[in-house]
Design a protein around this motif. Sequence first.
Motif, PDB file in Angstrom:
ATOM      1  N   LEU A 253     -21.277  54.990 -13.327  1.00 19.82           N
ATOM      2  CA  LEU A 253     -19.552  55.173 -12.762  1.00 19.82           C
ATOM      3  C   LEU A 253     -19.669  53.486 -12.284  1.00 19.82           C
ATOM      4  CD1 LEU A 253     -16.738  55.925 -12.419  1.00 19.82           C
ATOM      5  CD2 LEU A 253     -16.988  55.530  -9.798  1.00 19.82           C
ATOM      6  N   GLY A 254     -20.496  52.161 -12.069  1.00 21.88           N
ATOM      7  CA  GLY A 254     -20.344  51.000 -11.724  1.00 21.88           C
ATOM      8  C   GLY A 254     -19.979  50.461 -10.555  1.00 21.88           C
ATOM      9  N   GLY A 255     -19.728  51.997  -9.778  1.00 25.24           N
ATOM     10  CA  GLY A 255     -19.289  50.890  -8.348  1.00 25.24           C
ATOM     11  C   GLY A 255     -20.069  50.568  -6.978  1.00 25.24           C
ATOM     12  N   ALA A 256     -19.302  50.025  -6.244  1.00 25.79           N
ATOM     13  CA  ALA A 256     -19.844  49.948  -4.860  1.00 25.79           C
ATOM     14  C   ALA A 256     -20.570  51.590  -4.481  1.00 25.79           C
ATOM     15  CB  ALA A 256     -19.692  49.216  -3.864  1.00 25.79           C
ATOM     16  N   ARG A 257     -21.955  50.867  -3.409  1.00 24.20           N
ATOM     17  CA  ARG A 257     -22.796  51.778  -2.745  1.00 24.20           C
ATOM     18  C   ARG A 257     -21.900  52.854  -2.544  1.00 24.20           C
ATOM     19  NH1 ARG A 257     -27.009  50.707   1.920  1.00 24.20           N
ATOM     20  NH2 ARG A 257     -24.977  50.703   3.486  1.00 24.20           N
ATOM     21  N   ASP A 258     -20.645  52.836  -1.130  1.00 23.30           N
ATOM     22  CA  ASP A 258     -19.961  53.891  -0.925  1.00 23.30           C
ATOM     23  C   ASP A 258     -19.180  54.168  -1.994  1.00 23.30           C
ATOM     24  OD1 ASP A 258     -17.550  51.895  -1.402  1.00 23.30           O
ATOM     25  OD2 ASP A 258     -16.717  51.603   0.369  1.00 23.30           O
ATOM     26  N   GLY A 259     -19.059  53.995  -3.654  1.00 29.79           N
ATOM     27  CA  GLY A 259     -18.427  54.879  -4.475  1.00 29.79           C
ATOM     28  C   GLY A 259     -16.602  53.872  -4.690  1.00 29.79           C
ATOM     29  N   SER A 260     -16.844  53.499  -4.201  1.00 27.30           N
ATOM     30  CA  SER A 260     -15.849  52.317  -4.146  1.00 27.30           C
ATOM     31  C   SER A 260     -15.524  51.403  -5.969  1.00 27.30           C
ATOM     32  CB  SER A 260     -15.199  51.069  -2.846  1.00 27.30           C
ATOM     33  OG  SER A 260     -15.768  50.390  -3.107  1.00 27.30           O
ATOM     34  N   GLY A 261     -14.776  51.495  -6.504  1.00 29.30           N
ATOM     35  CA  GLY A 261     -14.881  50.248  -7.854  1.00 29.30           C
ATOM     36  C   GLY A 261     -15.113  50.624  -8.511  1.00 29.30           C
ATOM     37  N   SER A 262     -15.527  50.577  -9.769  1.00 33.18           N
ATOM     38  CA  SER A 262     -15.759  51.295 -10.990  1.00 33.18           C
ATOM     39  C   SER A 262     -15.986  49.962 -12.661  1.00 33.18           C
ATOM     40  CB  SER A 262     -15.123  52.734 -11.305  1.00 33.18           C
ATOM     41  OG  SER A 262     -13.932  51.903 -12.461  1.00 33.18           O
ATOM     42  N   GLY A 263     -16.999  49.584 -13.543  1.00 33.74           N
ATOM     43  CA  GLY A 263     -17.532  49.033 -14.218  1.00 33.74           C
ATOM     44  C   GLY A 263     -18.415  49.284 -14.676  1.00 33.74           C
ATOM     45  N   HIS A 264     -18.473  48.464 -16.482  1.00 35.98           N
ATOM     46  CA  HIS A 264     -19.231  49.094 -17.379  1.00 35.98           C
ATOM     47  C   HIS A 264     -21.017  47.887 -17.044  1.00 35.98           C
ATOM     48  CE1 HIS A 264     -15.791  50.862 -20.023  1.00 35.98           C
ATOM     49  NE2 HIS A 264     -15.702  51.191 -19.234  1.00 35.98           N
ATOM     50  N   SER A 265     -20.733  46.471 -16.282  1.00 37.48           N
ATOM     51  CA  SER A 265     -22.066  46.142 -16.636  1.00 37.48           C
ATOM     52  C   SER A 265     -23.269  46.745 -15.958  1.00 37.48           C
ATOM     53  CB  SER A 265     -21.390  44.994 -16.094  1.00 37.48           C
ATOM     54  OG  SER A 265     -21.240  45.397 -14.595  1.00 37.48           O
ATOM     55  N   MET A 266     -23.152  47.786 -15.446  1.00 41.07           N
ATOM     56  CA  MET A 266     -23.946  48.156 -14.511  1.00 41.07           C
ATOM     57  C   MET A 266     -25.087  49.109 -16.282  1.00 41.07           C
ATOM     58  SD  MET A 266     -23.352  49.642 -10.834  1.00 41.07           S
ATOM     59  CE  MET A 266     -25.055  50.383 -10.288  1.00 41.07           C
ATOM     60  N   ALA A 267     -23.949  49.808 -16.436  1.00 37.32           N
ATOM     61  CA  ALA A 267     -25.277  51.073 -17.432  1.00 37.32           C
ATOM     62  C   ALA A 267     -24.693  50.306 -18.789  1.00 37.32           C
ATOM     63  CB  ALA A 267     -23.842  52.004 -18.101  1.00 37.32           C
ATOM     64  N   ASP A 268     -24.315  48.974 -19.405  1.00 42.18           N
ATOM     65  CA  ASP A 268     -23.735  48.610 -20.369  1.00 42.18           C
ATOM     66  C   ASP A 268     -25.890  47.675 -20.295  1.00 42.18           C
ATOM     67  OD1 ASP A 268     -22.480  49.258 -21.442  1.00 42.18           O
ATOM     68  OD2 ASP A 268     -21.228  47.304 -21.375  1.00 42.18           O
ATOM     69  N   ALA A 269     -25.798  46.754 -18.579  1.00 42.02           N
ATOM     70  CA  ALA A 269     -26.950  45.991 -18.781  1.00 42.02           C
ATOM     71  C   ALA A 269     -28.673  46.974 -18.923  1.00 42.02           C
ATOM     72  CB  ALA A 269     -27.594  45.913 -17.190  1.00 42.02           C
ATOM     73  N   VAL A 270     -28.536  48.195 -18.853  1.00 45.14           N
ATOM     74  CA  VAL A 270     -29.961  48.890 -18.652  1.00 45.14           C
ATOM     75  C   VAL A 270     -30.443  49.603 -20.054  1.00 45.14           C
ATOM     76  CG1 VAL A 270     -30.935  51.900 -18.324  1.00 45.14           C
ATOM     77  CG2 VAL A 270     -29.130  50.164 -16.476  1.00 45.14           C
ATOM     78  N   VAL A 271     -29.488  49.874 -20.891  1.00 46.89           N
ATOM     79  CA  VAL A 271     -28.714  50.144 -22.239  1.00 46.89           C
ATOM     80  C   VAL A 271     -29.440  49.126 -22.980  1.00 46.89           C
ATOM     81  CG1 VAL A 271     -27.583  50.590 -24.246  1.00 46.89           C
ATOM     82  CG2 VAL A 271     -26.820  51.978 -22.262  1.00 46.89           C
ATOM     83  N   GLU A 272     -28.868  47.899 -22.744  1.00 48.94           N
ATOM     84  CA  GLU A 272     -29.877  46.694 -22.926  1.00 48.94           C
ATOM     85  C   GLU A 272     -30.868  46.761 -23.365  1.00 48.94           C
ATOM     86  OE1 GLU A 272     -28.264  45.007 -26.245  1.00 48.94           O
ATOM     87  OE2 GLU A 272     -26.688  46.696 -25.428  1.00 48.94           O
ATOM     88  N   GLU A 273     -31.631  46.553 -22.072  1.00 45.26           N
ATOM     89  CA  GLU A 273     -32.800  46.700 -21.545  1.00 45.26           C
ATOM     90  C   GLU A 273     -34.008  47.230 -22.081  1.00 45.26           C
ATOM     91  OE1 GLU A 273     -32.628  46.934 -17.190  1.00 45.26           O
ATOM     92  OE2 GLU A 273     -34.911  46.545 -16.797  1.00 45.26           O
ATOM     93  N   ILE A 274     -33.145  48.620 -22.534  1.00 49.03           N
ATOM     94  CA  ILE A 274     -33.775  49.925 -23.728  1.00 49.03           C
ATOM     95  C   ILE A 274     -33.940  49.591 -24.832  1.00 49.03           C
ATOM     96  CG2 ILE A 274     -33.989  52.348 -23.745  1.00 49.03           C
ATOM     97  CD1 ILE A 274     -32.592  52.889 -21.121  1.00 49.03           C
ATOM     98  N   LYS A 275     -32.870  48.919 -25.014  1.00 46.44           N
ATOM     99  CA  LYS A 275     -32.800  48.866 -26.268  1.00 46.44           C
ATOM    100  C   LYS A 275     -34.138  47.367 -27.328  1.00 46.44           C
ATOM    101  CE  LYS A 275     -28.624  50.621 -28.043  1.00 46.44           C
ATOM    102  NZ  LYS A 275     -27.145  49.802 -28.474  1.00 46.44           N
TER     103      LYS A 275
END
Length: 287
Positions: free
Chosen positions: A38-60
């Motif tokens: 979901l890309g949010g903070a530790r308490d669950g607030s917020g969201s975004g694409h950059s976290m999942a995208d970065a891991v996918v890029e790393e794998i690729k």
Amino acid sequence: MPGVTDRVVIVTGAGGGLGREYALLLAREGAQVVVNDLGGARDGSGSGHSMADAVVEEIKAAGGTAVANYDSVATVEGAQSLIQTALDSFGAVHGVVNNAGILRDTSFGKMTPEAFEAVQRVHLFGSFNVTHAAWGHFREQGFGRIVMITSTSGLYGNFGQANYGAAKLGLVGMMNTLAIEGRKYDIKVNAVAPIAATRMTADIASAEFLEKLPPAQVAPIVGYLVSEDNQDSGMTFVVGGGAVHRVQLFANKPVLFSAVPTLDEVRENWSRITDMSDAQPGVNPAG
Ligand code: NAI
């Protein structure tokens, strides 16, 4: 070696911390990985694409196969859309690692119903939502591997984490039943309680202690449990700092009363009732 080669595995909350390590290891071992976050903070607030995208890029970049998904596991629709991402991208789903999580720590007297519920929504309902959406596919193909990410906070308790501990031990309860229901479909369900240095633990222990707990050390156990090689189900492991323990509930020999005991008789027998010296692995007397 069957392992996880060409298997489609969903790792929830894989945009950082432990989930990222699970995703990287699975991809290195040849799995097709759905990196959900979901890309949010530790308490669950917020969201975004950059976290999942970065891991996918790393794998690729390392030559692996992965796709990003940004849905919240906390909703039924989000979980269904996550499974759909796996089906659309790779045509199947073989494994789920229920790793997404948040914290809303506070001592019990100060814990609001909202803080209690928010944590159940992500950990307990989130794991239910994703597992439930995958279950029919697992049954149909006669194969599935599920890892519930639990915690020593649930297994043993931890100050300020009544909400989190309840959710995490709830996952072990869910696992116990799914291990039984999944038996005839080759669906194996296990639980891992990790101990690792991530943003979740950054402020609860000294830097010196956390240095000995790299999250990468947990990943091989999770990787093994979602692989075809794993034939065990309904087990719980505590994993971290290079150590792996299996944890199990034990029960002592029952103290038998021929008639409904009085409170005096209970008091007289209390040390026998609580004595675990002859304890054996517990079994469901109704099962
Ligand atoms: P983390 O905060 O780095 O990882 C949790 C991830 O879940 C984050 O990337 C977050 O964005 C994602 N997430 C949160 N809510 C979500 C939602 N609704 N849908 C999808 N993604 C969501 O922390 P860490 O330590 O890597 O935690 C991973 C799992 O391990 C959690 O379930 C945590 O409770 C568990 N755990 C961690 C321990 C540790 O020592 N780090 C100890 C015991 C359990």
